[in-house]
Every structure is written in C-alpha cells, then in structure tokens.
Design a protein around this motif. Structure first.
Motif, mmCIF file in Angstrom:
data_model
loop_
_atom_site.group_PDB
_atom_site.id
_atom_site.type_symbol
_atom_site.label_atom_id
_atom_site.label_comp_id
_atom_site.label_asym_id
_atom_site.label_seq_id
_atom_site.Cartn_x
_atom_site.Cartn_y
_atom_site.Cartn_z
ATOM 1 N N LEU A 92 -0.865 0.970 -2.134
ATOM 2 C CA LEU A 92 -0.114 0.133 -1.201
ATOM 3 C C LEU A 92 0.069 -1.297 -1.724
ATOM 4 O O LEU A 92 1.179 -1.845 -1.688
ATOM 5 N N GLN A 93 -1.021 -1.906 -2.213
ATOM 6 C CA GLN A 93 -0.887 -3.294 -2.631
ATOM 7 C C GLN A 93 0.015 -3.435 -3.846
ATOM 8 O O GLN A 93 0.803 -4.392 -3.945
ATOM 9 N N ASN A 94 -0.024 -2.462 -4.762
ATOM 10 C CA ASN A 94 0.876 -2.522 -5.908
ATOM 11 C C ASN A 94 2.316 -2.256 -5.502
ATOM 12 O O ASN A 94 3.255 -2.866 -6.031
ATOM 13 N N GLY A 95 2.509 -1.323 -4.546
ATOM 14 C CA GLY A 95 3.857 -1.041 -4.061
ATOM 15 C C GLY A 95 4.467 -2.231 -3.355
ATOM 16 O O GLY A 95 5.643 -2.573 -3.577
ATOM 17 N N ILE A 96 3.692 -2.886 -2.495
ATOM 18 C CA ILE A 96 4.191 -4.060 -1.774
ATOM 19 C C ILE A 96 4.462 -5.211 -2.740
ATOM 20 O O ILE A 96 5.488 -5.896 -2.660
ATOM 21 N N ARG A 97 3.539 -5.431 -3.671
ATOM 22 C CA ARG A 97 3.731 -6.501 -4.664
ATOM 23 C C ARG A 97 5.020 -6.298 -5.432
ATOM 24 O O ARG A 97 5.809 -7.235 -5.616
ATOM 25 N N SER A 98 5.253 -5.065 -5.880
ATOM 26 C CA SER A 98 6.465 -4.764 -6.645
ATOM 27 C C SER A 98 7.723 -4.976 -5.803
ATOM 28 O O SER A 98 8.710 -5.574 -6.262
ATOM 29 N N ALA A 99 7.683 -4.508 -4.541
ATOM 30 C CA ALA A 99 8.852 -4.655 -3.664
ATOM 31 C C ALA A 99 9.167 -6.124 -3.408
ATOM 32 O O ALA A 99 10.342 -6.515 -3.327
ATOM 33 N N LEU A 100 8.143 -6.961 -3.308
ATOM 34 C CA LEU A 100 8.352 -8.389 -3.085
ATOM 35 C C LEU A 100 8.885 -9.081 -4.336
ATOM 36 O O LEU A 100 9.811 -9.910 -4.262
ATOM 37 N N LEU A 101 8.321 -8.750 -5.494
ATOM 38 C CA LEU A 101 8.762 -9.382 -6.739
ATOM 39 C C LEU A 101 10.237 -9.089 -7.023
ATOM 40 O O LEU A 101 10.962 -9.945 -7.538
ATOM 41 N N LYS A 102 10.689 -7.894 -6.672
ATOM 42 C CA LYS A 102 12.101 -7.537 -6.880
ATOM 43 C C LYS A 102 13.033 -8.405 -6.037
ATOM 44 O O LYS A 102 14.221 -8.500 -6.324
ATOM 45 N N ARG A 103 12.487 -9.031 -5.011
ATOM 46 C CA ARG A 103 13.272 -9.914 -4.142
ATOM 47 C C ARG A 103 13.021 -11.385 -4.458
ATOM 48 O O ARG A 103 13.492 -12.269 -3.738
ATOM 49 N N GLY A 104 12.218 -11.611 -5.483
ATOM 50 C CA GLY A 104 11.911 -12.987 -5.848
ATOM 51 C C GLY A 104 10.881 -13.633 -4.941
ATOM 52 O O GLY A 104 10.805 -14.860 -4.841
ATOM 53 N N ILE A 105 10.062 -12.812 -4.263
ATOM 54 C CA ILE A 105 9.031 -13.322 -3.365
ATOM 55 C C ILE A 105 7.670 -13.177 -4.047
ATOM 56 O O ILE A 105 7.285 -12.077 -4.432
ATOM 57 N N TYR A 106 6.975 -14.277 -4.192
ATOM 58 C CA TYR A 106 5.689 -14.271 -4.883
ATOM 59 C C TYR A 106 4.570 -14.525 -3.877
ATOM 60 O O TYR A 106 4.343 -15.649 -3.446
ATOM 61 N N LYS A 107 3.915 -13.452 -3.457
ATOM 62 C CA LYS A 107 2.816 -13.561 -2.502
ATOM 63 C C LYS A 107 1.685 -12.626 -2.931
ATOM 64 O O LYS A 107 1.937 -11.481 -3.306
ATOM 65 N N PRO A 108 0.444 -13.090 -2.859
ATOM 66 C CA PRO A 108 -0.674 -12.199 -3.162
ATOM 67 C C PRO A 108 -0.792 -11.095 -2.112
ATOM 68 O O PRO A 108 -0.542 -11.317 -0.923
ATOM 69 N N VAL A 109 -1.154 -9.907 -2.565
ATOM 70 C CA VAL A 109 -1.409 -8.769 -1.674
ATOM 71 C C VAL A 109 -2.808 -8.263 -1.987
ATOM 72 O O VAL A 109 -3.110 -7.949 -3.136
ATOM 73 N N SER A 110 -3.659 -8.184 -0.970
ATOM 74 C CA SER A 110 -5.051 -7.811 -1.198
ATOM 75 C C SER A 110 -5.479 -6.666 -0.286
ATOM 76 O O SER A 110 -5.056 -6.584 0.868
ATOM 77 N N THR A 111 -6.337 -5.816 -0.823
ATOM 78 C CA THR A 111 -6.995 -4.793 -0.019
ATOM 79 C C THR A 111 -8.432 -5.224 0.230
ATOM 80 O O THR A 111 -9.167 -5.515 -0.719
ATOM 81 N N VAL A 112 -8.812 -5.281 1.478
ATOM 82 C CA VAL A 112 -10.174 -5.650 1.839
ATOM 83 C C VAL A 112 -10.925 -4.381 2.228
ATOM 84 O O VAL A 112 -10.559 -3.699 3.185
ATOM 85 N N LEU A 113 -11.952 -4.067 1.463
ATOM 86 C CA LEU A 113 -12.820 -2.938 1.807
ATOM 87 C C LEU A 113 -13.520 -3.307 3.110
ATOM 88 O O LEU A 113 -14.345 -4.213 3.136
ATOM 89 N N THR A 114 -13.166 -2.618 4.181
ATOM 90 C CA THR A 114 -13.527 -3.087 5.518
ATOM 91 C C THR A 114 -14.521 -2.171 6.217
ATOM 92 O O THR A 114 -14.294 -0.971 6.352
ATOM 93 N N GLN A 115 -15.618 -2.775 6.673
ATOM 94 C CA GLN A 115 -16.612 -2.067 7.471
ATOM 95 C C GLN A 115 -16.383 -2.393 8.949
ATOM 96 O O GLN A 115 -16.094 -3.544 9.298
#
Length: 312
Positions: A92-115
């Motif tokens: 998911l984070q790589n897919g979202i990052r790629s989709a944003l970069l293709k639009r010229g949007i530079y934002k960090p995407v993180s997965t938080v291992l959540t308890q």
C-alpha cells in the motif's frame, strides 16, 4: 485553512485475496487515495486482512507440522496479524507513493505496526466466532483442541479454528499516528483491526484473537479527531430489509435513525452492524462529523453527497 481529515477503511475488494490479486488491486486503491489527497484531504488508511492473515496462519502451521522435531513452532494469531500488517502495508505505501509522485505530489507514506488494546474480560473470549486458517480433518481438529484452541465444524468442508473478536479499547501507537498526521503525512495503521494485545504490568501480551477492522477504524477516526470516517465495502448503500422484496437503500441516516434500525436487527451482525457501530461511536464522540459507507467505485461521489450512505 486546515485540511479536512478522513480515515478510510479498506475492505477485501481493495486488496484482493492473494499476492497477485493484491498487487493488482492496490494499484487501483492507491489511485483512489491519491485522488483524495490531491483534492486536499488529509488521509489515514486502515485495511482488512482476513484472507492474508488466514494464509499466514495456515502457512506457519503447515511449516510446523511438516517439520516436526526441527525446532519450528506455530505462530500465535497476534504474530500472524503483525506479519499481515507488514506485507500489506508494504504494498500500500509503495502504491500510494508511486501514485502521488506521478502527479508531482511529494509526501511521505508510512505504515505503523499498530497494537490495539483489548479487555481480557471481553465476553467474546468466552464465545469465539471468527474462523481462521485452512479446513482440517477431525484428527487435526482434535489436536487443535488438545492445545486449548477452539474449532468448529463447517458442513461439507471439515473443521476450522475459531478465535475471539474482542472490542478495541485503545490504540497503543496513537501518539505516533497523530504526530504523522499532524505533519500532513499519509499513515497506514491499525491494519486488520490491529495486533490485539493485553497489558500485563509493563508488558503487552498478544491475544489469540482478531479485531473488527471497522470498529478500530471508528476508534482511530475518533482518536485523531477526523472529519469523516469512510468505510469502503462491497455494497453501494446501506439497506433496510436487506435481501427482501421491500429492500430499501438509504442515502442518509441520522444517528437516531441508525440506532433505531440497529435495534430492530436490520443489520447483519457479522457484516453491516460492525460498520454501523463504528460510525455511531465516531459520530457520538464529536460534532460536525460524518460517516460514509459505500464502495470504492463510489467513494469520490459519496464524499460529495452523490452516492453511498451518509450518517450524521
């Protein structure tokens, strides 16, 4: 002007049921999330994991049984949940990052291992209902029961392990999630309902359970003070008299109406009711909020009031 904040809960359609399907589905899901971000939304993502965690649980048990005496041990459900969060979040984070970069949007995407904290005295621990893993023979089922696990017979297919589904009472990493969202970063968290844990002194102990993804989505939306909770599922709108001749789709419900329909038993206990309960918990904890239930295909129309079911 502050951005509006949305928690998006992704269902099975957003991920597929195996690795090849997941790769394909995530591309479409990432595009949708990128659309929301491009339109000015601040997004947190929660995802389901039922097929994935079942696959991991089965694989780990098969490894153990096929290599008996070689030091392999079965993986607890909490560990299987953690594994599923990792590899679904990775895609998911790589897919979202790629989709944003293709639009010229530079934002960090993180997965938080959540308890996610659960109450050790939750009544669900005395009445497990969630099926996980592969179908077993009677002999294998007996072996599971000898270990203290619960099983149930599935007519015509064999036996299957069942685990509890306790209610979430707290998100351990909530401060980290809030910090990332406040920095306008995209967060993937509470995957599959979160890793169920119970507090024992200074330690957190994994519980043999799964948590409803929809319920923890409502809790996350509440704890991050979101404006919108969007639950994406396989039906475009919530219906009353579902499956009957007088089935009626609903485009809008008030909190009072949703509570009334729930009391009447209009919503399936293992399908729509957790979504309604998540929405109600979120809405009753703050003002000027809305909850939306719809499909991925109608998500953008729904947030603009043109599709789906809105509760407010």
């Amino acid at each position: 002007m502050a951005k509006k904040r949305i928690v998006m809960a992704l269902g099975h359609d957003a991920l597929g049921t195996n690795l090849p399907e997941q790769k394909k589905s995530v591309a479409a899901t990432a595009k949708l999330i990128a659309d929301f971000i491009q339109n000015g939304w601040q997004v947190a993502v929660v995802h389901s994991n039922a097929p994935q965690v079942g696959m991991i649980h089965t694989a780990m048990n098969e490894l153990c049984s096929n290599h008996e005496g070689e030091g392999y041990t079965p993986a607890p459900m909490s560990v299987c949940s953690a594994m599923s969060q990792g590899y679904i979040g990775y895609d998911l984070q790589n897919g979202i990052r790629s989709a944003l970069l293709k639009r010229g949007i530079y934002k960090p995407v993180s997965t938080v291992l959540t308890q996610v904290m659960v109450d050790p005295y939750d009544e669900s621990f005395y009445n497990p209902v969630k099926k996980v893993g592969r179908y077993m023979t009677r002999e294998e089922a007996d072996a599971e029961e000898a270990k203290g696990n619960y099983v149930t017979e599935v007519p015509g297919k064999g036996w299957q392990r069942i685990v509890s589904a306790p209610k979430p009472v707290g998100i351990v990493e909530i401060d980290t999630i809030r910090t990332l969202m406040d920095a306008d970063q995209i967060v993937i968290s509470c995957g599959g309902g979160g890793i169920p844990v119970m507090e024992q002194g200074c330690e957190l102990r994994g519980a043999s359970a799964v948590i409803e993804k929809d319920l923890v989505s409502g809790l996350l939306a509440k704890e991050t003070d979101a404006d919108v909770l969007m639950i994406l599922t396989d039906v475009e709108q919530v219906c009353v008299n579902y499956g009957k001749a007088d089935e009626t789709p609903l485009s809008h419900m008030t909190v009072a109406e949703a509570e009334k329909y729930a009391e009447e038993g209009q919503f399936g206990t293992s399908s729509m009711l957790p979504k309604i309960n998540a929405a109600l918990s979120f809405l009753k904890a703050g003002k000027n909020r809305s909850a939306i239930i719809t499909t991925m295909a109608k998500a953008e129309d729904a947030v603009n009031g043109k599709a789906g079911t809105t509760i407010e």
